[in-house]
Design a protein around this motif. Sequence first.
Motif, PDB file in Angstrom:
ATOM      1  N   PRO A  14       0.825  -1.215   0.000  1.00  0.00           N
ATOM      2  CA  PRO A  14       0.000   0.000   0.000  1.00  0.00           C
ATOM      3  C   PRO A  14       0.858   1.263   0.000  1.00  0.00           C
ATOM      4  O   PRO A  14       1.948   1.290   0.585  1.00  0.00           O
ATOM      5  CB  PRO A  14      -0.798  -0.141   1.304  1.00  0.00           C
ATOM      6  CG  PRO A  14      -0.872  -1.612   1.537  1.00  0.00           C
ATOM      7  CD  PRO A  14       0.438  -2.161   1.070  1.00  0.00           C
ATOM      8  N   ALA A  15       0.369   2.283  -0.664  1.00  0.00           N
ATOM      9  CA  ALA A  15       1.059   3.577  -0.782  1.00  0.00           C
ATOM     10  C   ALA A  15       2.415   3.430  -1.463  1.00  0.00           C
ATOM     11  O   ALA A  15       3.288   4.288  -1.310  1.00  0.00           O
ATOM     12  CB  ALA A  15       1.224   4.231   0.588  1.00  0.00           C
ATOM     13  N   TYR A  24       7.563  -8.280   6.368  1.00  0.00           N
ATOM     14  CA  TYR A  24       6.640  -7.152   6.356  1.00  0.00           C
ATOM     15  C   TYR A  24       7.254  -5.933   7.049  1.00  0.00           C
ATOM     16  O   TYR A  24       8.290  -6.045   7.745  1.00  0.00           O
ATOM     17  CB  TYR A  24       5.331  -7.552   7.038  1.00  0.00           C
ATOM     18  CG  TYR A  24       5.501  -8.263   8.362  1.00  0.00           C
ATOM     19  CD1 TYR A  24       5.758  -7.570   9.542  1.00  0.00           C
ATOM     20  CD2 TYR A  24       5.417  -9.656   8.438  1.00  0.00           C
ATOM     21  CE1 TYR A  24       5.909  -8.213  10.748  1.00  0.00           C
ATOM     22  CE2 TYR A  24       5.577 -10.316   9.648  1.00  0.00           C
ATOM     23  CZ  TYR A  24       5.826  -9.594  10.804  1.00  0.00           C
ATOM     24  OH  TYR A  24       5.988 -10.233  12.001  1.00  0.00           O
ATOM     25  N   GLY A  25       6.643  -4.775   6.866  1.00  0.00           N
ATOM     26  CA  GLY A  25       7.109  -3.577   7.552  1.00  0.00           C
ATOM     27  C   GLY A  25       7.186  -3.825   9.044  1.00  0.00           C
ATOM     28  O   GLY A  25       6.237  -4.304   9.648  1.00  0.00           O
ATOM     29  N   GLN A  27       1.114   0.467  14.365  1.00  0.00           N
ATOM     30  CA  GLN A  27       0.431  -0.104  13.200  1.00  0.00           C
ATOM     31  C   GLN A  27       0.394  -1.627  13.206  1.00  0.00           C
ATOM     32  O   GLN A  27       0.131  -2.239  12.168  1.00  0.00           O
ATOM     33  CB  GLN A  27       1.123   0.380  11.920  1.00  0.00           C
ATOM     34  CG  GLN A  27       1.078   1.887  11.719  1.00  0.00           C
ATOM     35  CD  GLN A  27      -0.340   2.380  11.535  1.00  0.00           C
ATOM     36  OE1 GLN A  27      -1.071   1.904  10.671  1.00  0.00           O
ATOM     37  NE2 GLN A  27      -0.746   3.344  12.351  1.00  0.00           N
ATOM     38  N   TRP A  28       0.665  -2.239  14.349  1.00  0.00           N
ATOM     39  CA  TRP A  28       0.643  -3.708  14.398  1.00  0.00           C
ATOM     40  C   TRP A  28      -0.785  -4.193  14.178  1.00  0.00           C
ATOM     41  O   TRP A  28      -1.720  -3.705  14.807  1.00  0.00           O
ATOM     42  CB  TRP A  28       1.182  -4.191  15.740  1.00  0.00           C
ATOM     43  CG  TRP A  28       1.577  -5.639  15.743  1.00  0.00           C
ATOM     44  CD1 TRP A  28       2.158  -6.331  14.736  1.00  0.00           C
ATOM     45  CD2 TRP A  28       1.449  -6.552  16.841  1.00  0.00           C
ATOM     46  NE1 TRP A  28       2.401  -7.627  15.120  1.00  0.00           N
ATOM     47  CE2 TRP A  28       1.970  -7.792  16.405  1.00  0.00           C
ATOM     48  CE3 TRP A  28       0.946  -6.445  18.139  1.00  0.00           C
ATOM     49  CZ2 TRP A  28       1.996  -8.918  17.236  1.00  0.00           C
ATOM     50  CZ3 TRP A  28       0.982  -7.563  18.961  1.00  0.00           C
ATOM     51  CH2 TRP A  28       1.505  -8.786  18.513  1.00  0.00           C
ATOM     52  N   GLY A  29      -0.929  -5.153  13.295  1.00  0.00           N
ATOM     53  CA  GLY A  29      -2.261  -5.608  12.912  1.00  0.00           C
ATOM     54  C   GLY A  29      -2.783  -4.889  11.689  1.00  0.00           C
ATOM     55  O   GLY A  29      -3.860  -5.221  11.179  1.00  0.00           O
ATOM     56  N   ILE A  30      -2.022  -3.920  11.212  1.00  0.00           N
ATOM     57  CA  ILE A  30      -2.404  -3.199   9.985  1.00  0.00           C
ATOM     58  C   ILE A  30      -1.316  -3.381   8.928  1.00  0.00           C
ATOM     59  O   ILE A  30      -1.527  -4.036   7.903  1.00  0.00           O
ATOM     60  CB  ILE A  30      -2.656  -1.709  10.270  1.00  0.00           C
ATOM     61  CG1 ILE A  30      -3.834  -1.557  11.237  1.00  0.00           C
ATOM     62  CG2 ILE A  30      -2.919  -0.950   8.962  1.00  0.00           C
ATOM     63  CD1 ILE A  30      -4.116  -0.138  11.650  1.00  0.00           C
ATOM     64  N   ALA A  74      -0.521  -8.121   0.412  1.00  0.00           N
ATOM     65  CA  ALA A  74      -0.007  -7.570  -0.844  1.00  0.00           C
ATOM     66  C   ALA A  74       0.854  -8.596  -1.576  1.00  0.00           C
ATOM     67  O   ALA A  74       0.772  -8.728  -2.805  1.00  0.00           O
ATOM     68  CB  ALA A  74       0.799  -6.300  -0.569  1.00  0.00           C
ATOM     69  N   VAL A  75       1.672  -9.334  -0.839  1.00  0.00           N
ATOM     70  CA  VAL A  75       2.508 -10.363  -1.457  1.00  0.00           C
ATOM     71  C   VAL A  75       1.636 -11.490  -1.999  1.00  0.00           C
ATOM     72  O   VAL A  75       1.816 -11.955  -3.136  1.00  0.00           O
ATOM     73  CB  VAL A  75       3.540 -10.897  -0.447  1.00  0.00           C
ATOM     74  CG1 VAL A  75       4.266 -12.117  -1.004  1.00  0.00           C
ATOM     75  CG2 VAL A  75       4.552  -9.815  -0.090  1.00  0.00           C
TER      76      VAL A  75
END
Length: 661
Positions: free
Chosen positions: A397-398, A459-460, A476-479, A487-488
């Motif tokens: 995303p983004a 992941y991030g 942002q954990w869980g997002i 996305a992958v």
Amino acid sequence: MQNRAYGSWPSPIDAELAAAHDGAPGYVGFVGAEAWWTEPRPTEGGRRALMRRLPDGTEVSVLPPPWNVRSRVVEYGGRPWAGADRPEGPLLVFANFADQRLYAYEPDAPHTAPRALTPLSAVGGGLRWADPVLRPDRGEVWCVLEEFTGEAATDVRRVVVAVPLDGSAAEDRGAVRELSDGAHRFVTGPRLSPDGTRAAWIAWDHPRMPWDGTDLVLARVRDDGTFEAPRVLAGGPEESVAQVAWAPDGRLLFSSDRTDWWNLYRAAPDTGSEVQALCPREEEFAGPLWQTGLNWFTPLDSGLIAVVHGKGATALGILDPETGEIVDAAGPWTEWASTVAAHGTRVLGVAASPRSAYEVVELDTRTGHARVVGAAHSDPVDPAYYPEPRIRTFTGPAGRPVHAHVYPPHHPGHVAPDDELPPYVVWAHGGPTDRSPLVLDLAIAYFTSRGIGVAEVDYGGSTGYGRAYRERLRGQWGIVDVEDCAAVALALADEGTADRSRLAVRGGSAGGWTAAVSLAATDVYACGTISYPVLDLMAFASGETHDLESRYLESLVGPLDEEPARYTERSPLEHTDRVTAPFLLLQGRDDVICPPAQSERFLAKMAGRGIPHAYLAFEGEGHGFRRADTMVRALEAELSLYAQVFGLDLADPVPTLELGK
């Protein structure tokens, strides 16, 4: 080549084989000229053996079963042993997992047995010890003491202490001499200067985690062995110092992420202001300090420094601190563990590659030659069955980059019909402040050799890519983790690599959280495997975990008193009505980090909803599975889940997982 549907290929890699080869050597060191290390024993109840390489090249276990060389400090443990070379033979000090006492042992002395150095405690989790430094000259071992003062998981203190080697503290806690002042909640073991006049260690306090910010503490050592005037030399709330060591000339070496990446620095201990970056690069020279006693660099007598470095930990090199140049060791290894040691011109480490499991490797810095000296990899099956990973970067995303390792289905004798796409399982690593190493993992091969693809997603929030990348998960954990994994998965489907209707997600610990949230918050996956997960944020933040991570959610989610709604909004426990895909839930009954109570509350809310699911809870297992029989049952159950949901006709049948509703 035979043509059979994905997921139906026969494979010689069964669950027993994968379980027997689980785990990696660790905590390397030299005792005199001998290389020593710890090694997993899944078929021996999951114990850790301490190994040594004798002068004739023979590898022997220093202690027989059931001795288990493993510490429980901060529950994830720490360096559990230290050895000293003496004319009469080596002296070993180690932490035994069963009772968490420190023991001394002389392995070459006839008719001797380990003798306890520390007492038992009936309070809380008792007394625990880690990261020992032997001081035979003083008749002591210096280490970290973790002492529970009450029954709650957070009723605990940690200090640097000196334990007498004469055994006088075995019955008397008062004989243990405290060296640090207890000013910090978390500490690592002391590192002594070459002349013995100074000690340095790393410390931090809640709510920080060690990758958020730590203090490098320096103190003078008085003649009586006590510490004088400790002061902070480097670090702080926004700077993570992950390791400290002393150069032969008496200057301090330390790793710090003050420039976004964990790089290596040198400082004069008297002033601390003359800090020199030794090799400034957009690479990591350290990693997350999940355990005390991890190390990514070690100084050599010559003044050179052996370093584990890279985008991740991809190389072992020799750094010249005067020029900043690094010469990397040649060899097939592409991943190095966070443990290195040196003796003269020899450097010891633990390394692996996509074609070989972790093994103990020795580098001769004079010749540049590296060789395996312990736990040597040998192919238990034809390596033609091993997966062939692809290093990928996807767009999340983004437009943010998402790093992953993709393991397509692979078999030397089978292919699938041209009009069929394979099922894929997205693996979310634990931590979440961690990463997926690019190494041979027979658990991955267990699936890929049968025709099921695997995608490991960094992941991030993952490490290995600089501080900015790992801080994407702050609040942002869980997002972010869920979005990046999705996305992958969707990118693999969109490009025609994976079957969109046969995607699964799996993970353990923090990865179990990501898997559970993914099932509750997205429609990407047809099923999931959730292992020893976080499921209830409110309870986790209110005392239902261990001390180390009891304030972790303040950075991952937000302070509970400021953002209470987030804790409810993101918890899978509060959104079981949104879970519509079948799942397998795996749990250790002795887990104090992600306790069974969370899984049991989740299951109670799922009962009667008509969603096929299964729950397997294992006696004697904690956070992460160590016993071969547990790992066999878990892998076979996971494969059975995918076979039922994806409609696979398994060539090698496994026990059918009973899915209740």
